[in-house]
Motif scaffolding. Structure first.
Motif, PDB file in Angstrom:
ATOM      1  N   SER A  83      -6.571  17.042  45.396  1.00 43.17           N
ATOM      2  CA  SER A  83      -6.801  15.711  44.833  1.00 43.17           C
ATOM      3  C   SER A  83      -7.625  15.827  43.556  1.00 43.17           C
ATOM      4  O   SER A  83      -8.402  16.762  43.377  1.00 43.17           O
ATOM      5  CB  SER A  83      -7.542  14.827  45.843  1.00 43.17           C
ATOM      6  OG  SER A  83      -8.887  15.219  45.942  1.00 43.17           O
ATOM      7  N   LEU A  84      -7.434  14.843  42.673  1.00 42.37           N
ATOM      8  CA  LEU A  84      -8.174  14.839  41.420  1.00 42.37           C
ATOM      9  C   LEU A  84      -9.675  14.782  41.668  1.00 42.37           C
ATOM     10  O   LEU A  84     -10.457  15.467  41.004  1.00 42.37           O
ATOM     11  CB  LEU A  84      -7.731  13.640  40.566  1.00 42.37           C
ATOM     12  CG  LEU A  84      -8.422  13.493  39.209  1.00 42.37           C
ATOM     13  CD1 LEU A  84      -8.186  14.736  38.346  1.00 42.37           C
ATOM     14  CD2 LEU A  84      -7.937  12.237  38.498  1.00 42.37           C
ATOM     15  N   ASN A  85     -10.088  13.994  42.674  1.00 38.55           N
ATOM     16  CA  ASN A  85     -11.526  13.873  42.954  1.00 38.55           C
ATOM     17  C   ASN A  85     -12.144  15.215  43.345  1.00 38.55           C
ATOM     18  O   ASN A  85     -13.253  15.544  42.936  1.00 38.55           O
ATOM     19  CB  ASN A  85     -11.765  12.851  44.066  1.00 38.55           C
ATOM     20  CG  ASN A  85     -11.598  11.430  43.567  1.00 38.55           C
ATOM     21  OD1 ASN A  85     -11.676  11.177  42.357  1.00 38.55           O
ATOM     22  ND2 ASN A  85     -11.351  10.499  44.484  1.00 38.55           N
ATOM     23  N   ASN A  86     -11.409  15.982  44.172  1.00 38.50           N
ATOM     24  CA  ASN A  86     -11.938  17.289  44.588  1.00 38.50           C
ATOM     25  C   ASN A  86     -12.074  18.225  43.397  1.00 38.50           C
ATOM     26  O   ASN A  86     -13.047  18.967  43.276  1.00 38.50           O
ATOM     27  CB  ASN A  86     -11.018  17.919  45.630  1.00 38.50           C
ATOM     28  CG  ASN A  86     -11.204  17.299  46.998  1.00 38.50           C
ATOM     29  OD1 ASN A  86     -12.304  16.928  47.378  1.00 38.50           O
ATOM     30  ND2 ASN A  86     -10.113  17.174  47.742  1.00 38.50           N
ATOM     31  N   LYS A  87     -11.064  18.199  42.515  1.00 35.04           N
ATOM     32  CA  LYS A  87     -11.127  19.068  41.335  1.00 35.04           C
ATOM     33  C   LYS A  87     -12.298  18.677  40.442  1.00 35.04           C
ATOM     34  O   LYS A  87     -13.047  19.535  39.960  1.00 35.04           O
ATOM     35  CB  LYS A  87      -9.804  18.985  40.556  1.00 35.04           C
ATOM     36  CG  LYS A  87      -8.619  19.570  41.306  1.00 35.04           C
ATOM     37  CD  LYS A  87      -7.331  19.385  40.509  1.00 35.04           C
ATOM     38  CE  LYS A  87      -6.137  19.924  41.269  1.00 35.04           C
ATOM     39  NZ  LYS A  87      -4.858  19.692  40.573  1.00 35.04           N
ATOM     40  N   ILE A  88     -12.447  17.375  40.216  1.00 37.31           N
ATOM     41  CA  ILE A  88     -13.548  16.904  39.368  1.00 37.31           C
ATOM     42  C   ILE A  88     -14.886  17.280  39.975  1.00 37.31           C
ATOM     43  O   ILE A  88     -15.793  17.775  39.291  1.00 37.31           O
ATOM     44  CB  ILE A  88     -13.452  15.383  39.155  1.00 37.31           C
ATOM     45  CG1 ILE A  88     -12.243  15.060  38.262  1.00 37.31           C
ATOM     46  CG2 ILE A  88     -14.734  14.837  38.530  1.00 37.31           C
ATOM     47  CD1 ILE A  88     -11.970  13.585  38.115  1.00 37.31           C
TER      48      ILE A  88
END
Length: 224
Positions: A83-88
């Protein structure tokens, strides 16, 4: 260069270990957070390949430990969480890169090389110092435009010296950087002396200067 692989999937850890070892990296594997903390407290690594989901904790908590302890290793997160949140979150908390599973091992290698160039070589694959030029893509060393006939260990040793100019490097630090953590239990490091001697001899044969200073009782320093 040394890599600590923190990955509880032993099949994936083994695949990365084998591939990166064939690319002449020195690799160590651990499978949980506590073992990783122990390794990081005792040894130094150029890279940490860090899984997020580990059996005894979250890899991001280990990332916080790495930053709190001022451990200088570069961190590349390897995770199935895409997910984008995990990457960020991973990048914001200090990771140098993030790659999601499944991935191709050549891409993982390319990302490691990119991190190394960015952090140590100003983004270039070339490192030069006076008459010495190293090409990390070709694994080639030149002195006064003469290509040296050196082994991979000698190339890595010269690169280690160049990115640590004016720092005293102990024989033990050199040994563990080039050969791995098992050298910690060795009674002597005469093989380091022999490699330094060979490197000096080959540089001198190409009319290069001897920048490697022996620091009695401590190790070696590459003088700039």
């Amino acid at each position: 260069m040394k890599i600590l692989i923190v990955e509880d999937n032993k099949e994936l850890a083994s695949s990365m270990f084998t591939y990166l070892s064939e690319e002449k990296y020195v690799c160590e594997c651990v499978f949980d957070v506590e073992s990783a903390k122990e390794k990081l407290s005792l040894f130094t690594y150029d890279f940490i390949l860090l899984d997020i989901m580990l059996p005894d904790g979250n890899g991001l908590h280990l990332l916080k430990f790495i930053k709190d302890e001022n451990i200088a290793s570069s961190v590349l997160i390897i995770s199935a969480q895409d997910s984008l949140n995990n990457k960020i979150q991973g990048l914001e908390e200090g990771a140098d890169d993030y790659i999601t599973k499944p991935f191709y091992l050549p891409e993982l290698h390319a990302r490691l090389r990119a991190i190394f160039r960015r952090k140590n070589l100003n983004g270039s694959h070339i490192i030069s110092f006076n008459e010495i030029i190293l090409d990390t893509d070709k694994v080639e060393a030149k002195v006064n435009s003469v290509v040296l006939d050196i082994t991979r260990k000698e190339f890595d040793l010269l690169l280690y010296f160049l990115v640590n100019k004016n720092r005293v490097l102990s024989r033990q630090a050199i040994a563990t950087h080039l050969w791995g953590d098992y050298t910690d239990n060795l009674s002597n490091f005469d093989f380091v002396y022999q490699h330094v001697k060979n490197l000096r001899k080959k540089i001198s044969a190409a009319n290069g200067n001897d920048y490697i200073e022996t620091v009695y009782g401590l190790g070696y320093k590459f003088k700039s």
